[in-house]
Design an enzyme around this catalytic site. Sequence first.
Site, PDB file in Angstrom:
ATOM      1  N   GLU A  90       0.797  -1.238   0.000  1.00  0.00           N
ATOM      2  CA  GLU A  90       0.000   0.000   0.000  1.00  0.00           C
ATOM      3  C   GLU A  90       0.830   1.289   0.000  1.00  0.00           C
ATOM      4  OE1 GLU A  90      -2.725  -0.501   3.268  1.00  0.00           O
ATOM      5  OE2 GLU A  90      -3.488  -2.383   2.487  1.00  0.00           O
ATOM      6  N   ASN A 131       2.152  -5.024  -3.246  1.00  0.00           N
ATOM      7  CA  ASN A 131       0.745  -5.370  -2.971  1.00  0.00           C
ATOM      8  C   ASN A 131      -0.065  -4.118  -2.635  1.00  0.00           C
ATOM      9  OD1 ASN A 131      -1.256  -7.462  -2.387  1.00  0.00           O
ATOM     10  ND2 ASN A 131      -1.013  -6.944  -0.225  1.00  0.00           N
ATOM     11  N   HIS A 167     -10.350  -6.281  -2.211  1.00  0.00           N
ATOM     12  CA  HIS A 167     -11.380  -6.168  -1.173  1.00  0.00           C
ATOM     13  C   HIS A 167     -12.559  -5.431  -1.800  1.00  0.00           C
ATOM     14  CE1 HIS A 167      -8.903  -7.670   2.045  1.00  0.00           C
ATOM     15  NE2 HIS A 167      -7.941  -6.813   1.745  1.00  0.00           N
ATOM     16  N   GLU A 197      -6.023 -10.804  -1.618  1.00  0.00           N
ATOM     17  CA  GLU A 197      -6.797 -10.696  -0.367  1.00  0.00           C
ATOM     18  C   GLU A 197      -8.296 -10.631  -0.672  1.00  0.00           C
ATOM     19  OE1 GLU A 197      -5.384  -7.468   2.133  1.00  0.00           O
ATOM     20  OE2 GLU A 197      -3.317  -7.771   1.526  1.00  0.00           O
ATOM     21  N   ASP A 199     -12.116 -10.548  -0.904  1.00  0.00           N
ATOM     22  CA  ASP A 199     -13.389 -10.768  -0.203  1.00  0.00           C
ATOM     23  C   ASP A 199     -14.411  -9.810  -0.809  1.00  0.00           C
ATOM     24  OD1 ASP A 199     -12.538  -8.385   1.086  1.00  0.00           O
ATOM     25  OD2 ASP A 199     -12.123  -9.386   2.994  1.00  0.00           O
TER      26      ASP A 199
HETATM   27  O1  G3I Z   1      -1.274  -6.062  18.507  1.00  0.00           O
HETATM   28  C1  G3I Z   1      -2.493  -6.399  19.149  1.00  0.00           C
HETATM   29  C2  G3I Z   1      -2.242  -7.386  20.241  1.00  0.00           C
HETATM   30  O2  G3I Z   1      -1.377  -6.837  21.186  1.00  0.00           O
HETATM   31  C3  G3I Z   1      -3.586  -7.772  20.883  1.00  0.00           C
HETATM   32  O3  G3I Z   1      -3.375  -8.797  21.795  1.00  0.00           O
HETATM   33  C4  G3I Z   1      -4.569  -8.235  19.810  1.00  0.00           C
HETATM   34  C5  G3I Z   1      -5.949  -8.476  20.401  1.00  0.00           C
HETATM   35  O4  G3I Z   1      -6.902  -8.602  19.362  1.00  0.00           O
HETATM   36  O5  G3I Z   1      -4.684  -7.248  18.810  1.00  0.00           O
HETATM   37  C6  G3I Z   1      -3.452  -7.020  18.153  1.00  0.00           C
HETATM   38  O6  G3I Z   1      -3.548  -6.199  17.027  1.00  0.00           O
HETATM   39  C7  G3I Z   1      -4.450  -6.583  15.988  1.00  0.00           C
HETATM   40  C8  G3I Z   1      -3.675  -7.018  14.765  1.00  0.00           C
HETATM   41  O7  G3I Z   1      -4.560  -7.205  13.688  1.00  0.00           O
HETATM   42  C9  G3I Z   1      -2.826  -8.260  14.963  1.00  0.00           C
HETATM   43  O8  G3I Z   1      -3.624  -9.379  15.249  1.00  0.00           O
HETATM   44  C10 G3I Z   1      -5.315  -5.371  15.708  1.00  0.00           C
HETATM   45  O9  G3I Z   1      -6.118  -5.079  16.831  1.00  0.00           O
HETATM   46  C11 G3I Z   1      -6.159  -5.609  14.506  1.00  0.00           C
HETATM   47  O10 G3I Z   1      -6.829  -4.401  14.154  1.00  0.00           O
HETATM   48  C12 G3I Z   1      -5.268  -6.027  13.336  1.00  0.00           C
HETATM   49  O11 G3I Z   1      -6.113  -6.148  12.225  1.00  0.00           O
HETATM   50  C13 G3I Z   1      -5.580  -6.558  10.984  1.00  0.00           C
HETATM   51  C14 G3I Z   1      -5.323  -5.345  10.084  1.00  0.00           C
HETATM   52  O12 G3I Z   1      -4.973  -5.759   8.802  1.00  0.00           O
HETATM   53  C15 G3I Z   1      -4.231  -4.450  10.607  1.00  0.00           C
HETATM   54  O13 G3I Z   1      -4.387  -3.176  10.066  1.00  0.00           O
HETATM   55  C16 G3I Z   1      -6.624  -7.456  10.358  1.00  0.00           C
HETATM   56  O14 G3I Z   1      -6.762  -8.628  11.137  1.00  0.00           O
HETATM   57  C17 G3I Z   1      -6.207  -7.828   8.954  1.00  0.00           C
HETATM   58  O15 G3I Z   1      -7.233  -8.557   8.333  1.00  0.00           O
HETATM   59  C18 G3I Z   1      -5.951  -6.545   8.151  1.00  0.00           C
HETATM   60  O16 G3I Z   1      -5.490  -6.963   6.900  1.00  0.00           O
HETATM   61  C19 G3I Z   1      -5.158  -5.962   5.945  1.00  0.00           C
HETATM   62  C20 G3I Z   1      -3.922  -6.432   5.197  1.00  0.00           C
HETATM   63  O17 G3I Z   1      -2.869  -6.649   6.102  1.00  0.00           O
HETATM   64  C21 G3I Z   1      -3.521  -5.433   4.122  1.00  0.00           C
HETATM   65  N1  G3I Z   1      -4.633  -5.144   3.252  1.00  0.00           N
HETATM   66  C22 G3I Z   1      -5.856  -4.708   3.898  1.00  0.00           C
HETATM   67  C23 G3I Z   1      -6.288  -5.739   4.933  1.00  0.00           C
HETATM   68  C24 G3I Z   1      -7.595  -5.336   5.578  1.00  0.00           C
HETATM   69  O18 G3I Z   1      -7.440  -4.155   6.325  1.00  0.00           O
END
Ligand code: G3I
Length: 279
Positions: A90, A131, A167, A197, A199
């Site tokens: 991105e 990506n 997406h 990715e 969906d």
């Molecule tokens: O770091 C914390 C951790 O300390 C805590 O224990 C845990 C509890 O839920 O959360 C952790 O952080 C989370 C992280 O994923 C790691 O699991 C965040 O809250 C959560 O918001 C984060 O979300 C991911 C997001 O990217 C990050 O911006 C989503 O699961 C993931 O599906 C999403 O994926 C992105 C791709 O990487 C790039 N393209 C877009 C896509 C959708 O946004």
Amino acid sequence: MVTNNAMYFSQIHPERDRYVFGPGDTVVAFAQANNMRLRGHTLIWHNMLPSWVAEGKFTREDLAEILKSHITTIVGRYRGKIAEWDVVNEAIEKDGSLRDTFWRRNLGPDYIDQVFRWAHEADPDAALFYNDYDGEGLGVKSDGIYNLVKGMRERGVPIDGVGLQMHLRLEAPPNPKDVADNIRRLGALGLKVDITEMDVRVKLPATAEKLADQARVYSAILNASLSIPGFNALVLWGFTDRHTWITAKFPGYGAPLLFDEDYQSKPAHETMSKGLDRH
Ligand code: G3I
């Protein structure tokens, strides 16, 4: 299969002298045990930066050294086990320009070339991808992505492919012909193109009619892509509607994947399977 959340910078390298390899090792071991091809996600992104990086006061040289060491450590650890890496995620704005990120501000605009070179040194056999989202069809953003990777190819940067995240929102999918044309022009640069990715989120409630439309969107994208030179893979961002980023990010939307919350096959799964069988 994708490493998903296990290898974001903040997850795998939360402190300067501490890496957390457990979740990543688990995903890699699962992929190996089940003979699955694994995609690493993602080395460089403006999101999911740990505070020690984002708030640290480093010189440009120090930061370059930190990043090189990060990439070398992770790509090196999983050398031979991760087939494809989303190296940079991105980095292009919606107007097609280079995004003003932490990395660009602190390392300069050629940071992208540099990180691909470091990743290639760490695993010369891994396929290295740029990506991004919202650049699937034709338009200013996909032109920006195209120009970026074309320049990289011309400069001899070791890039192997482009990831189109895909997406989608059911009400506004890209034109499949535009997606095919975009894949074709990227493929003509000698690059692989992966849908990385996919969906298709639905405004809830997810009625039978909407799920039938969703199946048509999925198969239109699959069918438009399959025969284009350069097209290499279609990866979904999850498999069951029970676990998806959509629920948290887009209230009122959901049901984006091929299996429902009870792990039952949806119309989109049926049409995708048939589309692949026919190919
Ligand atoms: O770091 C914390 C951790 O300390 C805590 O224990 C845990 C509890 O839920 O959360 C952790 O952080 C989370 C992280 O994923 C790691 O699991 C965040 O809250 C959560 O918001 C984060 O979300 C991911 C997001 O990217 C990050 O911006 C989503 O699961 C993931 O599906 C999403 O994926 C992105 C791709 O990487 C790039 N393209 C877009 C896509 C959708 O946004």
